[in-house]
Scaffold this active site. Structure first.
Site, short mmCIF file in Angstrom:
data_model
loop_
_atom_site.label_atom_id
_atom_site.label_comp_id
_atom_site.label_asym_id
_atom_site.label_seq_id
_atom_site.Cartn_x
_atom_site.Cartn_y
_atom_site.Cartn_z
N SER A 21 0.73 -0.83 0.40
CA SER A 21 0.02 -0.16 -0.30
C SER A 21 0.61 1.24 -0.53
CB SER A 21 -0.71 0.05 1.33
OG SER A 21 -1.37 -1.01 1.07
N ARG A 44 0.66 7.92 6.65
CA ARG A 44 -0.28 7.60 6.89
C ARG A 44 -1.89 7.72 6.87
NH1 ARG A 44 1.01 3.16 9.94
NH2 ARG A 44 3.27 2.32 9.72
N HIS A 47 -3.02 5.99 3.80
CA HIS A 47 -3.41 5.24 3.32
C HIS A 47 -4.56 4.75 4.55
CE1 HIS A 47 -2.75 0.83 5.46
NE2 HIS A 47 -2.07 0.61 4.41
#
Length: 215
Positions: A21, A44, A47
């Site tokens: 990812s 993040r 993500h």
């Protein structure tokens, strides 16, 4: 495309999925002006949201990451505006240094005071937080009113947070509250616009705690 083809799930480990990812994020994110540490947080956030526009909208005070790392390492407390943040954050990395994540929104005294003053529990919970601990990290992902109250208390000298992660989501007051936060000379992590939320706030807080572990 033949939709009759049998679906075959991936058989890789969670760490591999995360790595894949992040590689996809890196390849698709495009040019940016974030520092290496800032991008770790942005990565993040993307993500957690699969939203590149949100990632590009992130804003950082120059001292935000250093202040957050120091706060965690020094065992300072974390205030969260809603239970969802407490549920999602990796508490172990905070607690190992002596800190904890605190949520007051459903406390009996907060509910009673909010009713008495005819105001929101989010506002009263922020007031309680600044009485409970000096400094600390304030992680706000749901209630713009909580962020606006914190901003007011900072301007009046009653609150001196080590770091404000202000990423509330919404249409009413959310963009404005983040604009006001970005004007303050306090360490902050925020973004431009309506997007945000508890999961995004968790992602940013977890990224800070990971940097506190590694650096």
């Amino acid at each position: 495309m033949d939709f009759r083809t049998e679906f075959k799930p991936l058989t890789v480990q969670p760490q591999e999925i995360e790595g894949l990812s992040f590689n996809m994020i890196d390849s698709e994110f495009g040019e940016h002006a974030f520092t290496e540490q800032q991008y770790k947080i942005v990565q993040r956030v993307v993500h957690a949201s699969a939203d590149f526009e949100l990632g590009h909208s992130m804003l950082f005070h120059d001292d935000a990451i250093k202040a957050g790392i120091n706060a965690i390492r020094n065992g300072e407390q974390v205030y969260a505006d809603v239970q969802m943040i407490l549920s999602g954050v990796s508490k172990g990395r905070i607690e190992k240094h002596g800190g904890s994540v605190n949520v007051y929104i459903s406390d009996q005294d907060v509910m009673e005071e909010a009713k008495r003053l005819n105001t929101t529990r989010a506002i009263i919970s922020v007031r309680k937080a600044i009485k409970q601990f000096d400094g600390g990290i304030f992680a706000i992902g749901n209630a713009p009113t909580a962020l606006l109250e914190l901003i007011r208390l900072i301007k009046e000298g009653e609150a001196k947070p080590s770091l404000v992660i202000g990423l509330p989501v919404g249409f009413v007051s959310a963009p404005e509250s983040k604009e006001e936060l970005a004007k303050l000379d306090v360490p902050f992590i925020t973004n431009i616009g309506r997007k945000g939320g508890s999961t995004i706030t968790v992602a940013a807080l977890n990224a800070i705690s990971l940097l506190a572990e590694k650096d």
